[in-house]
Design a protein around this motif. Structure first.
Motif, mmCIF file in Angstrom:
data_model
loop_
_atom_site.group_PDB
_atom_site.id
_atom_site.type_symbol
_atom_site.label_atom_id
_atom_site.label_comp_id
_atom_site.label_asym_id
_atom_site.label_seq_id
_atom_site.Cartn_x
_atom_site.Cartn_y
_atom_site.Cartn_z
ATOM 1 N N MET A 17 11.472 -28.086 33.671
ATOM 2 C CA MET A 17 11.868 -29.277 32.937
ATOM 3 C C MET A 17 10.700 -29.949 32.205
ATOM 4 O O MET A 17 10.887 -30.519 31.139
ATOM 5 C CB MET A 17 12.520 -30.292 33.887
ATOM 6 C CG MET A 17 13.725 -29.749 34.626
ATOM 7 S SD MET A 17 15.090 -29.336 33.508
ATOM 8 C CE MET A 17 15.889 -28.019 34.428
ATOM 9 N N GLU A 18 9.521 -29.890 32.807
ATOM 10 C CA GLU A 18 8.370 -30.593 32.242
ATOM 11 C C GLU A 18 7.129 -29.703 32.233
ATOM 12 O O GLU A 18 7.050 -28.726 32.985
ATOM 13 C CB GLU A 18 8.071 -31.867 33.047
ATOM 14 C CG GLU A 18 9.208 -32.874 33.051
ATOM 15 C CD GLU A 18 8.837 -34.125 33.834
ATOM 16 O OE1 GLU A 18 7.939 -34.867 33.367
ATOM 17 O OE2 GLU A 18 9.431 -34.363 34.905
ATOM 18 N N ARG A 19 6.179 -30.072 31.403
ATOM 19 C CA ARG A 19 4.947 -29.292 31.276
ATOM 20 C C ARG A 19 4.205 -29.172 32.596
ATOM 21 O O ARG A 19 3.634 -28.127 32.901
ATOM 22 C CB ARG A 19 4.034 -29.926 30.218
ATOM 23 C CG ARG A 19 4.527 -29.740 28.797
ATOM 24 C CD ARG A 19 3.655 -30.492 27.802
ATOM 25 N NE ARG A 19 4.082 -30.260 26.423
ATOM 26 C CZ ARG A 19 5.074 -30.911 25.837
ATOM 27 N NH1 ARG A 19 5.735 -31.843 26.510
ATOM 28 N NH2 ARG A 19 5.412 -30.650 24.587
ATOM 29 N N HIS A 20 4.218 -30.241 33.382
ATOM 30 C CA HIS A 20 3.455 -30.180 34.636
ATOM 31 C C HIS A 20 4.072 -29.206 35.632
ATOM 32 O O HIS A 20 3.387 -28.671 36.502
ATOM 33 C CB HIS A 20 3.276 -31.586 35.243
ATOM 34 C CG HIS A 20 4.496 -32.182 35.864
ATOM 35 N ND1 HIS A 20 4.865 -31.935 37.160
ATOM 36 C CD2 HIS A 20 5.426 -33.043 35.352
ATOM 37 C CE1 HIS A 20 5.963 -32.617 37.443
ATOM 38 N NE2 HIS A 20 6.331 -33.288 36.359
ATOM 39 N N HIS A 21 5.388 -28.941 35.510
ATOM 40 C CA HIS A 21 6.006 -27.907 36.349
ATOM 41 C C HIS A 21 5.459 -26.533 35.968
ATOM 42 O O HIS A 21 5.158 -25.707 36.837
ATOM 43 C CB HIS A 21 7.528 -27.919 36.175
ATOM 44 C CG HIS A 21 8.178 -29.198 36.576
ATOM 45 N ND1 HIS A 21 9.171 -29.788 35.826
ATOM 46 C CD2 HIS A 21 7.974 -30.010 37.651
ATOM 47 C CE1 HIS A 21 9.564 -30.910 36.425
ATOM 48 N NE2 HIS A 21 8.849 -31.065 37.530
ATOM 49 N N ARG A 22 5.364 -26.292 34.669
ATOM 50 C CA ARG A 22 4.817 -25.017 34.196
ATOM 51 C C ARG A 22 3.368 -24.854 34.650
ATOM 52 O O ARG A 22 2.969 -23.779 35.122
ATOM 53 C CB ARG A 22 4.911 -24.932 32.670
ATOM 54 C CG ARG A 22 4.370 -23.621 32.095
ATOM 55 C CD ARG A 22 4.734 -23.470 30.633
ATOM 56 N NE ARG A 22 4.187 -24.556 29.827
ATOM 57 C CZ ARG A 22 4.496 -24.758 28.548
ATOM 58 N NH1 ARG A 22 5.358 -23.954 27.945
ATOM 59 N NH2 ARG A 22 3.963 -25.768 27.879
ATOM 60 N N GLU A 23 2.577 -25.911 34.525
ATOM 61 C CA GLU A 23 1.170 -25.860 34.929
ATOM 62 C C GLU A 23 1.035 -25.626 36.429
ATOM 63 O O GLU A 23 0.148 -24.886 36.879
ATOM 64 C CB GLU A 23 0.472 -27.155 34.522
ATOM 65 C CG GLU A 23 0.316 -27.297 33.013
ATOM 66 C CD GLU A 23 0.008 -28.726 32.578
ATOM 67 O OE1 GLU A 23 -0.118 -29.600 33.479
ATOM 68 O OE2 GLU A 23 -0.097 -28.968 31.357
ATOM 69 N N TYR A 24 1.923 -26.219 37.203
ATOM 70 C CA TYR A 24 1.917 -26.032 38.659
ATOM 71 C C TYR A 24 2.087 -24.547 39.005
ATOM 72 O O TYR A 24 1.359 -23.989 39.836
ATOM 73 C CB TYR A 24 3.039 -26.865 39.267
ATOM 74 C CG TYR A 24 3.211 -26.728 40.767
ATOM 75 C CD1 TYR A 24 2.584 -27.611 41.637
ATOM 76 C CD2 TYR A 24 4.021 -25.727 41.299
ATOM 77 C CE1 TYR A 24 2.750 -27.493 43.012
ATOM 78 C CE2 TYR A 24 4.186 -25.604 42.680
ATOM 79 C CZ TYR A 24 3.548 -26.481 43.522
ATOM 80 O OH TYR A 24 3.707 -26.351 44.884
ATOM 81 N N ILE A 25 3.057 -23.901 38.363
ATOM 82 C CA ILE A 25 3.320 -22.486 38.640
ATOM 83 C C ILE A 25 2.170 -21.621 38.139
ATOM 84 O O ILE A 25 1.728 -20.688 38.830
ATOM 85 C CB ILE A 25 4.657 -22.057 38.006
ATOM 86 C CG1 ILE A 25 5.816 -22.829 38.643
ATOM 87 C CG2 ILE A 25 4.870 -20.544 38.162
ATOM 88 C CD1 ILE A 25 7.142 -22.661 37.942
ATOM 89 N N GLN A 26 1.676 -21.902 36.956
ATOM 90 C CA GLN A 26 0.581 -21.117 36.393
ATOM 91 C C GLN A 26 -0.667 -21.168 37.268
ATOM 92 O O GLN A 26 -1.381 -20.173 37.392
ATOM 93 C CB GLN A 26 0.270 -21.607 34.974
ATOM 94 C CG GLN A 26 1.344 -21.259 33.948
ATOM 95 C CD GLN A 26 1.141 -21.945 32.618
ATOM 96 O OE1 GLN A 26 0.435 -22.957 32.523
ATOM 97 N NE2 GLN A 26 1.757 -21.404 31.579
ATOM 98 N N GLN A 27 -0.918 -22.313 37.867
ATOM 99 C CA GLN A 27 -2.114 -22.467 38.703
ATOM 100 C C GLN A 27 -1.949 -21.823 40.067
ATOM 101 O O GLN A 27 -2.873 -21.181 40.573
ATOM 102 C CB GLN A 27 -2.443 -23.957 38.861
ATOM 103 C CG GLN A 27 -2.960 -24.604 37.584
ATOM 104 C CD GLN A 27 -3.050 -26.118 37.706
ATOM 105 O OE1 GLN A 27 -2.869 -26.693 38.785
ATOM 106 N NE2 GLN A 27 -3.321 -26.784 36.585
ATOM 107 N N ARG A 28 -0.788 -21.972 40.663
ATOM 108 C CA ARG A 28 -0.584 -21.482 42.034
ATOM 109 C C ARG A 28 -0.035 -20.075 42.105
ATOM 110 O O ARG A 28 -0.252 -19.362 43.084
ATOM 111 C CB ARG A 28 0.336 -22.443 42.799
ATOM 112 C CG ARG A 28 -0.350 -23.754 43.130
ATOM 113 C CD ARG A 28 0.659 -24.828 43.514
ATOM 114 N NE ARG A 28 -0.003 -26.070 43.904
ATOM 115 C CZ ARG A 28 -0.542 -26.924 43.039
ATOM 116 N NH1 ARG A 28 -0.491 -26.661 41.743
ATOM 117 N NH2 ARG A 28 -1.140 -28.028 43.458
ATOM 118 N N PHE A 29 0.706 -19.664 41.085
ATOM 119 C CA PHE A 29 1.314 -18.328 41.076
ATOM 120 C C PHE A 29 1.068 -17.669 39.713
ATOM 121 O O PHE A 29 2.019 -17.400 38.964
ATOM 122 C CB PHE A 29 2.817 -18.419 41.349
ATOM 123 C CG PHE A 29 3.173 -19.177 42.596
ATOM 124 C CD1 PHE A 29 3.135 -18.562 43.836
ATOM 125 C CD2 PHE A 29 3.549 -20.516 42.532
ATOM 126 C CE1 PHE A 29 3.468 -19.262 44.994
ATOM 127 C CE2 PHE A 29 3.891 -21.230 43.676
ATOM 128 C CZ PHE A 29 3.847 -20.596 44.914
#
Length: 353
Positions: free
Chosen positions: A280-292
């Protein structure tokens, strides 16, 4: 050990060995070895793939290879990918399918590559198990009767991705470590899912009580009766929370019942299940990119599926009134209609391998 292995292979013996995907077994390319592998597998009828040592060897066994197929092989070989091509008629039955196709792979495992280089011939290969049983992950798990079992580590613990480039568009026949999106990025064309596969979509928000369960409900209604499965989760979600009362009411206004929704957190397992991860939001994408980071290629903003307009966050309505939830519903529905068109282009045809 290598000398013994080579001797066994040259005498038409069968070895079990680790690959980067699962434990495999194989023998030197020949009609006799096809029959031996079929017997060990328990009467398997599907063709066996062949392992080669170098991309340049592919043209010895396949013909009419497209530029796109070459691009994919150059990008992912050696690696967890089996590519289906039009095979040469000189290949024995059991390697050459009844449709004239052959599966070719170069495993990314130093031991197997060393063996292929030493014998300087292709190996007919398959997973080291009886048909219908799970492929083994360790040498100790190999229960089939072979002439030698080599010890080593596997990386992915799931079989290779299988994609058919014998015609166009290419068809994904089996999901594996290499995403169809990675292949699309290389060839700049769409990959079609075989009719045996389901397209899996994972919606992600923060708490998994508002936006993502609403998106899940809308998508399930849109994709009903199609080869699409949908789930949702949250980057900061716990287990077992209901959808927010406002979300339940607004969804019910559109004939969708999410009253039984139970929240769950984003996990590695859910990301592995998903073919497409929609946030839904950019920070969700960044969360996944950083952790997975290994799943980054799957992650899209939901607003990316709109034909027009800027890519924007879909804001969290938690704590807002029913009117805000209705606005969020309309925004979700508009974006998911675009997502529906995007997905249907990849599941639109029936294919048999």
């Amino acid at each position: 050990m290598l000398k013994k292995t080579v001797k066994i292979l040259k005498n038409n013996g069968v070895i079990a060995f680790p690959t980067e995907t699962v434990y495999g077994m194989g023998c030197i390319l020949s009609r006799e070895c096809v029959e031996r592998l079929r017997e060990i597998k328990g009467g398997r009828e599907k063709p066996f793939a062949i392992f080669v040592k170098d991309v340049r060897d592919v043209k010895k066994y396949a013909k009419n290879i497209s530029k796109s197929a070459w691009k994919v092989m150059e990008e992912f070989f050696p690696g967890p990918l089996t590519i289906i091509l039009k095979g040469k008629k000189s290949l024995p039955p059991g390697v050459l399918s009844s449709g004239g196709k052959v599966g070719i792979r170069i495993p990314d495992h130093p031991l197997v590559l060393k063996i292929l280089k030493e014998i300087d011939k292709p190996i007919i290969a398959t997973s080291a198990n009886k048909t219908g049983e799970p492929p083994p992950q360790r040498a100790e798990d190999v229960k089939v009767r072979v002439d030698e079992i080599l010890k080593g580590e596997v990386k992915y613990s799931l079989p290779s991705t299988v994609i058919d480039f014998s015609s166009f568009p290419p068809v994904l026949l089996r999901k594996g470590p290499i995403s169809f999106l990675s292949i699309e990025r290389v060839i700049k064309r769409k990959v079609i899912f075989s009719e045996s596969l389901t397209f899996n979509i994972l919606f992600v928000c923060t708490g998994n009580t508002c936006r993502s369960p609403m998106a899940e409900g809308i998508a399930k209604k849109m994709f009903k009766g199609k080869r699409v499965d949908v789930k949702s989760c949250g980057t900061a979600a716990g287990y077992g929370n209901m959808a927010s009362p406002e979300a339940i009411v607004v969804m019910k206004e559109h004939g969708i019942d999410i009253s039984s929704h139970s929240s769950k957190p984003l996990t590695k397992e859910l990301l592995g299940w998903a073919d497409l991860v929609v946030v839904m939001e950019r920070h969700h994408r960044e969360y996944i990119q950083q952790r997975f980071p290994e799943h980054s290629i799957k992650v899209f903003m939901l607003s990316e599926f709109l034909k027009k307009g800027k890519i924007q966050d879909i804001p969290d309505p938690i704590g807002m009134g029913i009117g805000t939830y209705r606005k969020i519903y309309r925004r979700l529905e508009q974006c998911i209609k675009g997502l529906e068109r995007w997905v249907e282009k990849r599941v639109r045809i029936s294919v048999t391998s």
